[in-house]
Design an enzyme around this catalytic site. Structure first.
Site, mmCIF file in Angstrom:
data_model
loop_
_atom_site.group_PDB
_atom_site.id
_atom_site.type_symbol
_atom_site.label_atom_id
_atom_site.label_comp_id
_atom_site.label_asym_id
_atom_site.label_seq_id
_atom_site.Cartn_x
_atom_site.Cartn_y
_atom_site.Cartn_z
ATOM 1 N N GLU A 284 0.838 -1.214 0.000
ATOM 2 C CA GLU A 284 0.000 0.000 0.000
ATOM 3 C C GLU A 284 0.867 1.256 0.000
ATOM 4 O OE1 GLU A 284 -4.276 -1.282 1.994
ATOM 5 O OE2 GLU A 284 -3.025 0.127 3.064
ATOM 6 N N GLU A 287 2.096 1.778 -3.445
ATOM 7 C CA GLU A 287 1.000 2.264 -4.290
ATOM 8 C C GLU A 287 0.727 3.748 -4.006
ATOM 9 O OE1 GLU A 287 -2.312 -0.431 -4.043
ATOM 10 O OE2 GLU A 287 -3.443 0.656 -5.562
ATOM 11 N N CYS A 310 -8.052 -2.926 3.878
ATOM 12 C CA CYS A 310 -7.855 -4.062 4.800
ATOM 13 C C CYS A 310 -9.154 -4.616 5.345
ATOM 14 C CB CYS A 310 -7.020 -3.631 5.999
ATOM 15 S SG CYS A 310 -5.445 -3.007 5.503
ATOM 16 N N SER A 330 -6.917 0.879 -2.647
ATOM 17 C CA SER A 330 -5.678 0.191 -3.024
ATOM 18 C C SER A 330 -6.056 -1.233 -3.434
ATOM 19 C CB SER A 330 -4.754 0.150 -1.813
ATOM 20 O OG SER A 330 -3.834 -0.887 -1.961
ATOM 21 N N LYS A 369 -14.449 -11.271 7.974
ATOM 22 C CA LYS A 369 -13.304 -12.052 7.493
ATOM 23 C C LYS A 369 -13.712 -13.473 7.113
ATOM 24 C CE LYS A 369 -9.941 -9.035 8.242
ATOM 25 N NZ LYS A 369 -9.170 -8.426 7.169
ATOM 26 N N GLU A 372 -14.943 -12.915 3.739
ATOM 27 C CA GLU A 372 -13.797 -12.629 2.854
ATOM 28 C C GLU A 372 -13.079 -13.922 2.476
ATOM 29 O OE1 GLU A 372 -10.165 -10.869 4.488
ATOM 30 O OE2 GLU A 372 -10.192 -9.413 2.872
ATOM 31 N N GLU A 377 -12.228 -15.270 -5.418
ATOM 32 C CA GLU A 377 -10.907 -14.830 -5.918
ATOM 33 C C GLU A 377 -9.778 -15.157 -4.945
ATOM 34 O OE1 GLU A 377 -13.540 -12.929 -5.281
ATOM 35 O OE2 GLU A 377 -13.015 -10.998 -4.378
ATOM 36 N N CYS A 517 -10.920 -2.409 14.225
ATOM 37 C CA CYS A 517 -11.095 -3.847 14.492
ATOM 38 C C CYS A 517 -11.201 -4.166 15.984
ATOM 39 C CB CYS A 517 -9.947 -4.640 13.885
ATOM 40 S SG CYS A 517 -9.814 -4.413 12.110
#
Ligand code: SF4
Ligand code: SF4
Ligand code: SF4
Length: 588
Positions: A284, A287, A310, A330, A369, A372, A377, A517
């Site tokens: 990141e 980037e 994130c 990002s 998560k 996720e 992917e 979090c």
């Protein structure tokens, strides 16, 4: 402040004009039970439907009872909160609620944390005098959250959280009378909606109607399969909250005991997601640097702001709500997914295994998560990068069922190569932390100078939307301007301003949960006490302060990973393993 004189249970007191009876009573140590009501200081969260009526009180000897949560104090009020009649009324309300409630306490995931169960116990409800029809609603099983609506008491805390704080507008009361339920539009399953799986509805649900999809048993089964190595990674926010399940103060750093517990449970390797947080900053940060350079060079294809990516709930939120802005985040994967990709594609080979030979378990403060980990992917030929994701609460249960006396454990240390991390990685667990970690690295990379004071204190805080400047980093003669939000409603507020041009920032951090979090939907229940989240915040910061290495790019194992396998940040190989794509999803 204008005050009024009142009496509560014979105690004379003064209370701010306009305050509720509930607040006035609390201020002098008189506890009035509540169930539907929930107020979380500092977050803007107030659920005040006054639907359950458990908090009713007597006022000036009048016949009607008044709900303390919404009735305002007035001059001369004489309030009684604990008469025999009131205790009887509260017992009857509880009996009515329980008359249409599955008596599943022994097997319910909220048992021991359920506010209805606690009240039934306090009021010694032993018989339920009322009998009637029982709700039978289908159970909605998503990869992250389970809705078991037969247990719903229609308090509507979830609805307030989802619509007013998160602005996701997924849940609302539908149907009438006995048929009423809180559900997504057209009573769809959560998975078919714009739900982000942030889990904040689960965090505020007082009963077992909303809970995480529990994968504890899958972990036990994986550990008993001797044909595979089982490795575990633990997110930064877990270590300052797990202790609460074992009697430690919120914010206590229990990293060492947690590592020992994981070894005793039987994990072959105990690794730290923090390592991947440092890796995230390498990608990141690069980037960010590249986008700033392109922007200054007038490259029209380069977009600012750059947005941290994130938080999977936040990512799903932007996919549904801002499909025109998908070039803002990002493309770096989250630390959970970076860790798993590196573990399965690089580390296994170094160890002489194939990716099918290992099971990756992640311990996260988060329910999103789980979702996720299930995204297509993030798998290869049907083999997911992260096999099982469990929450802090599920880890606590795993420790308890393994018969481990957590408080007696000696401190252990993580295994290498994924066991060393900087303080910058720790602060990923709190709001403002990812962008502060990125600023520490970006400063050195952009200016070429050593950053002496790593504490960008202007990036810290708990306001929902914060805009801060970093004068050390200049963009075309102006300081780098950063936007930070936590809670999806706050994110929407800032994104709308950015989209319309009313606000201009160069970088942006968004976390779906209040506090970041540390306030995740998989953390030990805080029951609306925001002080707990503040203590976790301080706990995370103390870990960062105590580390010698506080910049991600100084992590020696991260450097070695690039030298041996990845080349440079954003190299072709790094892109293959550490970056992802986003998809426009339906709006509703
Ligand atoms: S998980 Fe978040 S977005 Fe989904 S219903 Fe709950 S509060 Fe709403
Ligand atoms: S699901 Fe939980 S939070 Fe939502 S209305 Fe029902 S009991 Fe309340
Ligand atoms: S803020 Fe953290 S805990 Fe909350 S949804 Fe995002 S990643 Fe998960």
């Amino acid at each position: 402040m204008e005050t009024v004189k009142i009496k509560i249970n014979g105690i004379e007191t003064e209370a701010p004009k306009g305050s509720t009876i509930l607040a006035a009573a609390k201020s002098i140590g008189v506890h009035i039970p509540t169930l539907c009501h929930l107020k979380m200081e500092d977050t803007g969260y107030v659920n005040n439907f006054a639907s359950c009526r458990i908090c009713v009180v007597e006022v000036n000897g009048q016949e009607n009872l008044y709900p303390a949560c919404e009735t305002k104090v007035s001059q001369g009020m004489d309030i009684v909160t604990n008469s025999t009649e009131l205790i009887q009324v509260r017992k009857s309300i509880l009996e009515l609620l329980l008359s249409n409630h599955p008596k599943d306490c022994l097997t319910c995931s909220k048992s021991g944390e359920c506010e209805l169960q606690e009240l039934a116990d306090q009021f010694r409800v032993k018989n339920i005098r009322f009998e009637g029809e029982q709700s039978t609603y289908r159970v909605d099983n998503s990869p992250a959250i389970i809705r078991d609506i037969d247990k719903c008491i229609m308090c509507r805390r979830c609805e307030t959280m989802c619509n007013k704080i998160q602005t996701c507008y997924v849940l609302s009361a539908v149907n009438r009378g006995f048929e009423s339920v809180v559900a997504p539009t057209h009573e769809q399953d959560l998975e078919d909606t714009t739900c982000t799986f942030c889990g904040q509805c689960v965090a505020v649900c007082p009963v077992g109607a909303l809970h995480e999809r529990d994968y504890t048993w899958e972990v036990v089964e994986a550990l008993s399969d001797k044909s595979k190595k089982v490795i575990v990674q633990v997110a930064p926010a877990v270590r300052v909250a797990l202790g609460e399940e074992f009697g430690f103060e919120p914010g206590t750093d229990v990293t060492g005991k947690m590592v020992t517990a994981l070894r005793r449970i039987g994990f072959d390797y105990v690794f730290d997601t923090n390592f991947a947080a440092d890796l995230t900053i390498m990608e990141e940060g690069t980037e960010l640097k590249k986008r700033i350079e392109g922007y200054l060079a007038g490259d029209e294809n380069v977009k600012l702001p750059i947005l941290t990516s994130c938080c999977p709930a936040w990512v799903k939120f932007i996919e549904h709500n801002y499909p025109d802005m998908l070039d803002v985040p990002s493309s770096a994967k989250s630390p959970q997914q970076m860790f798993s990709a590196v573990a399965k594609e690089i580390w296994t080979k170094e160890m002489g295994w194939e990716r099918e030979n290992i099971t990756v378990v992640s311990i996260m403060p988060c329910l999103a998560k789980k979702y996720e980990a299930s995204r297509e992917e993030f798998s290869k030929d049907g083999n997911p990068d992260t096999d099982i994701s469990i929450s802090t609460r599920e880890l606590a249960n795993l420790i308890k069922q393994s018969g481990i006396s957590f408080d007696m454990l000696e401190d252990g240390t993580f295994d290498n190569p994924f066991g060393v991390s900087s303080g910058a990685a720790d602060i990923f667990g709190r709001t403002g932390g990812v962008i502060e970690a990125a600023a520490r690295t970006a400063y050195e990379w952009i200016t070429g100078n050593e950053l002496e004071n790593v504490d960008f204190k202007q990036l810290r805080g708990l306001e929902g939307v914060r805009i801060a400047e970093v004068p050390e980093l200049q963009i075309a003669g102006s300081p780098l301007r950063i936007g930070i939000t936590h809670g999806l409603g706050a994110a929407r507020e800032l994104l709308d301003k950015i989209r319309s041009g009313e606000e201009v920032v160069h970088a942006l951090e968004i976390m779906a949960c209040k506090g970041g979090c540390i306030g995740g939907g998989g953390q030990p229940y805080h029951h609306g006490n925001f002080e707990i989240i503040k203590k976790r915040f301080e706990g995370i910061q103390a870990i960062d302060n105590s580390k010698e290495m506080r910049k991600s790019h100084e992590n020696p194992y991260v450097k070695e990973l690039y030298e041996k396998y990845l080349g440079e940040p954003m190299s072709h190989r790094a892109h293959e393993l550490l970056h992802t794509k986003y998809f426009a999803r339906k709006k509703s």
